[in-house]
Enzyme design. Structure first.
Site, PDB file in Angstrom:
ATOM      1  N   CYS A 137     -11.327  -3.451  55.058  1.00 23.79           N
ATOM      2  CA  CYS A 137     -10.716  -2.127  55.067  1.00 23.79           C
ATOM      3  C   CYS A 137     -10.752  -1.428  53.711  1.00 23.79           C
ATOM      4  O   CYS A 137     -10.572  -0.213  53.629  1.00 23.79           O
ATOM      5  CB  CYS A 137      -9.270  -2.234  55.552  1.00 23.79           C
ATOM      6  SG  CYS A 137      -9.092  -2.902  57.215  1.00 23.79           S
ATOM      7  N   HIS A 216      -9.317  -8.098  42.808  1.00 23.79           N
ATOM      8  CA  HIS A 216      -9.856  -9.059  43.775  1.00 23.79           C
ATOM      9  C   HIS A 216      -9.183 -10.422  43.576  1.00 23.79           C
ATOM     10  O   HIS A 216      -9.185 -10.961  42.468  1.00 23.79           O
ATOM     11  CB  HIS A 216     -11.368  -9.190  43.589  1.00 23.79           C
ATOM     12  CG  HIS A 216     -12.069  -9.826  44.745  1.00 23.79           C
ATOM     13  ND1 HIS A 216     -11.933 -11.153  45.062  1.00 23.79           N
ATOM     14  CD2 HIS A 216     -12.916  -9.308  45.674  1.00 23.79           C
ATOM     15  CE1 HIS A 216     -12.667 -11.435  46.125  1.00 23.79           C
ATOM     16  NE2 HIS A 216     -13.262 -10.326  46.530  1.00 23.79           N
ATOM     17  N   HIS A 302       0.835  13.173  45.951  1.00 24.21           N
ATOM     18  CA  HIS A 302       0.545  12.754  47.326  1.00 24.21           C
ATOM     19  C   HIS A 302       0.086  11.301  47.353  1.00 24.21           C
ATOM     20  O   HIS A 302      -0.640  10.855  46.449  1.00 24.21           O
ATOM     21  CB  HIS A 302      -0.538  13.645  47.946  1.00 24.21           C
ATOM     22  CG  HIS A 302      -0.253  15.111  47.816  1.00 24.21           C
ATOM     23  ND1 HIS A 302       0.667  15.767  48.605  1.00 24.21           N
ATOM     24  CD2 HIS A 302      -0.758  16.041  46.964  1.00 24.21           C
ATOM     25  CE1 HIS A 302       0.707  17.043  48.252  1.00 24.21           C
ATOM     26  NE2 HIS A 302      -0.139  17.234  47.258  1.00 24.21           N
ATOM     27  N   HIS A 306      -3.685   3.204  53.076  1.00 23.36           N
ATOM     28  CA  HIS A 306      -4.497   2.714  54.187  1.00 23.36           C
ATOM     29  C   HIS A 306      -3.632   2.508  55.430  1.00 23.36           C
ATOM     30  O   HIS A 306      -2.650   1.755  55.387  1.00 23.36           O
ATOM     31  CB  HIS A 306      -5.176   1.396  53.808  1.00 23.36           C
ATOM     32  CG  HIS A 306      -5.792   0.678  54.965  1.00 23.36           C
ATOM     33  ND1 HIS A 306      -6.765   1.248  55.752  1.00 23.36           N
ATOM     34  CD2 HIS A 306      -5.559  -0.557  55.484  1.00 23.36           C
ATOM     35  CE1 HIS A 306      -7.112   0.400  56.708  1.00 23.36           C
ATOM     36  NE2 HIS A 306      -6.397  -0.698  56.565  1.00 23.36           N
ATOM     37  N   HIS A 335      -1.096   6.697  64.135  1.00 20.73           N
ATOM     38  CA  HIS A 335      -0.757   7.035  65.517  1.00 20.73           C
ATOM     39  C   HIS A 335      -1.917   7.719  66.227  1.00 20.73           C
ATOM     40  O   HIS A 335      -2.262   7.370  67.358  1.00 20.73           O
ATOM     41  CB  HIS A 335       0.473   7.946  65.538  1.00 20.73           C
ATOM     42  CG  HIS A 335       0.924   8.312  66.919  1.00 20.73           C
ATOM     43  ND1 HIS A 335       0.495   9.459  67.554  1.00 20.73           N
ATOM     44  CD2 HIS A 335       1.745   7.685  67.795  1.00 20.73           C
ATOM     45  CE1 HIS A 335       1.040   9.522  68.756  1.00 20.73           C
ATOM     46  NE2 HIS A 335       1.805   8.457  68.921  1.00 20.73           N
ATOM     47  N   ASN A 339      -6.125   2.043  63.219  1.00 23.65           N
ATOM     48  CA  ASN A 339      -6.682   1.461  62.000  1.00 23.65           C
ATOM     49  C   ASN A 339      -8.205   1.502  62.129  1.00 23.65           C
ATOM     50  O   ASN A 339      -8.790   0.694  62.844  1.00 23.65           O
ATOM     51  CB  ASN A 339      -6.189   0.021  61.830  1.00 23.65           C
ATOM     52  CG  ASN A 339      -6.738  -0.643  60.574  1.00 23.65           C
ATOM     53  OD1 ASN A 339      -7.625  -0.109  59.912  1.00 23.65           O
ATOM     54  ND2 ASN A 339      -6.229  -1.821  60.257  1.00 23.65           N
TER      55      ASN A 339
END
Length: 432
Positions: A137, A216, A302, A306, A335, A339
Site C-alpha cells: 500500500c 523500512h 491537511h 492511507h 467508505h 482500500n
C-alpha cells in the site's frame, strides 16, 4: 505535480454492495459457521460502503480459477483508463514522457507493465522505465520518491507514475481468518500522476513536493511478517495480516516522523515541545502525566492518511492528535472506494479538492503504510486554489452524511450476526 487521475468505472455490475458481498462469502464452501460470521462481522465494522468496485473475475464467480488474461484485462482497465484521462486533461502527449514508473505489488508479468504501456501509447525508445512490485500500500510514495531522485539527474523532464493493484487473481479462497481480512478491505482502484521538474510548467502545477521520508523495518522479523503473501495449510494463496501490524505501523510512523517533523514544523513549535517535555520529565516520577505531543497543525493544514481500514485511520488519528475534520477525507475515501492499496491516498486528496479545502500555500501531509514493513510520508505544497470535483463528481454532495443517516449499510443487513440464536439459520445456508 501537474495532474492526477483516479480510476472510476461506470459499470454498476462492478459494485460490491451488501447483497453481492454476502453472496461471495456464501459461495466459499471452505468456510464453517465461525469463519462465515467472522467475515461478515469484519465487513460490518470495516467502514466500507456499498459503492466500492470489485474485480470482474470475482464478481463473475471465478475467483478460484483466474487466468492470466483476467489479470491483464484488470490491469488494462485500471491503467489505461487513468492514463487516457491524464493525457486528455493535461494536453501532454505520451511521446513527451521521459520517465515512467508503475507500481503493482502482486502482478509482475514479462514483458513488464511499463512495456505494455509503452506499446499501447507508442512511447519513445529512450524513455526511462521502472517497474516496482511487492511494495504494498505504500508503493505510491516510493514511486514519487524515485521520480524525485531521478529529477536530480534528468533536467526539464516529464514523469508519469501509475499506482494500482491486481486483486482478481489474488482473491483468497481459504478459511484462515488473518488471510480473509484482505478480501474484506481491498477494492479495485488506482491513480496515474504527471510530474515534472521543468520550470516552464510551474504555473500549471497543482502541487509542489517539499519533503519526503521513507522508513523500512524489513530487518525486524515481526514487522516483516505482519503483512505477507503466503499459502495457507490447504494451499490457498493470499495476503496474511497479523496482530503485529498495528505495532509495526506505530513504530514505523514514529521513526519516520522523527526525521520528517523537523523539516516541516516551525522552530517555535519545536522549542515549545522541548521545553514542555523537559518540564514534565523533571516532575515527580510518581505523578502520572499525560505526556506531550507535537502540534503538527503548526506546519500542516491537511492530513492525507492511507485509507487502509477503520482501525488504521483511528489509530493514526489518535496518535497524531487529529480531529474529525482532519480524518473526514480518509474516512469518506474508505467508505466510497475502499482500500485501493497504493492508489488510496489519491482518492483522499481528491476528496479534499472536491470539497474545495485546498487553497494556495496550504501544506498536505501524506502518510502511507505498507508491506515491508514500510512507512513512507511526504509533504505537498498547494500551488493554486483547487476545486475540481474529479472522481468524486457524482457523490461528493452526499459526503459527509448527516448524523441521522446510516453510513454503514452492512450493519443494517448483517448486524444480526451478533445474535448467537440465529446460528442455526446460517448453518442451513452453508450446506452444499
Amino acid at each position: 505535480m501537474l495532474h492526477y487521475e483516479c480510476y472510476k468505472t461506470s459499470a454498476d455490475d462492478r459494485k460490491l454492495d451488501t447483497v453481492t458481498s454476502g453472496d461471495i462469502v456464501m459461495r466459499n464452501r471452505n468456510l464453517g459457521i465461525e469463519e462465515y460470521r467472522f467475515l461478515l462481522k469484519t465487513i460490518v465494522s470495516s467502514g466500507i460502503g456499498e459503492e466500492t468496485f470489485g474485480p470482474r473475475v470475482v464478481l463473475a464467480g471465478r475467483e478460484e480459477s483466474p487466468t492470466l488474461e483476467d489479470s491483464f484485462l484488470e490491469m488494462d482497465d485500471l491503467i489505461f483508463t487513468t492514463l487516457d484521462g491524464l493525457f486528455l486533461k493535461t494536453g501532454v502527449s505520451p511521446s513527451q514522457i521521459d520517465i515512467l514508473v508503475v507500481n503493482v505489488s502482486l502482478f509482475s508479468p514479462a514483458p513488464s507493465l511499463t512495456s505494455r504501456i509503452a506499446n499501447r501509447y507508442k512511447m519513445r525508445e529512450d524513455i526511462k522505465f521502472f517497474n516496482l512490485s511487492g511494495m504494498g500500500c505504500s508503493a505510491s510514495l516510493v514511486a514519487i520518491d524515485l521520480v524525485q531522485h531521478l529529477f536530480n539527474t534528468y533536467n526539464n523532464s516529464l514523469a508519469v507514475v501509475v499506482s494500482t493493484e491486481s486483486l482478481g487473481a489474488h482473491w483468497y479462497c481459504g478459511k484462515e481468518k488473518s488471510m480473509m481480512l484482505s478480501n474484506c478491505l481491498f477494492r479495485s482502484g488506482g491513480c496515474s500522476m504527471l510530474l515534472t521538474n521543468n520550470r516552464a510548467f510551474k504555473h500549471q502545477a497543482m502541487f509542489k513536493l517539499t519533503s519526503s521520508v521513507r522508513t523500512h523495518l524489513g530487518s525486524i522479523d515481526d514487522a516483516y511478517n505482519c503483512c505477507i503473501q503466503v499459502e495457507d495449510e490447504l494451499g490457498y494463496g493470499g495476503f496474511r495480516l497479523t496482530k503485529n501490524l498495528t505495532k509495526a505501523a506505530a513504530q514505523a510512523l514514529k521513526m519516520n516522523l522523527q526525521v520528517l517533523v523537523p523539516k516541516i514544523l516551525p522552530t517555535w513549535e519545536l522549542i515549545r515541545y522541548m521545553i514542555v517535555s523537559t518540564l514534565q520529565r523533571n516532575k515527580n516520577k510518581l505523578e502520572k502525566t499525560n505526556g506531550v505531543t507535537l502540534n503538527l497543525k503548526a506546519g500542516i493544514e491537511h492530513f492525507c492518511i492511507h485509507p487502509g481500514g477503520r482501525a488504521v485511520i483511528d489509530g493514526v488519528g489518535e496518535g497524531l492528535g487529529l480531529g474529525g475534520y482532519d480524518l473526514e477525507p480518509t474516512r469518506m475515501a474508505l467508505h466510497r472506494f475502499g482500500n485501493t492499496s497504493a492508489g488510496g491516498l489519491w482518492y483522499v486528496l481528491g476528496y479534499m479538492e472536491a470539497k474545495k479545502r485546498l487553497k494556495k500555500g496550504d501544506r498536505v501531509l501524506m502518510i502511507s503504510l505498507g508491506a515491508g514493513f514500510m512507512c513512507n510520508n511526504c509533504v505537498w505544497e498547494v500551488m493554486k486554489d483547487l476545486e475540481d470535483t474529479n472522481v468524486w463528481k457524482d457523490c461528493v454532495d452526499r459526503y459527509p452524511p448527516p448524523p441521522t443517516s446510516s453510513l454503514n449499510p452492512f450493519l443494517e443487513k448483517y448486524g444480526w450476526l451478533n445474535d448467537d440464536s440465529l446460528s442455526s439459520s446460517i448453518k442451513l445456508e452453508l450446506k452444499p
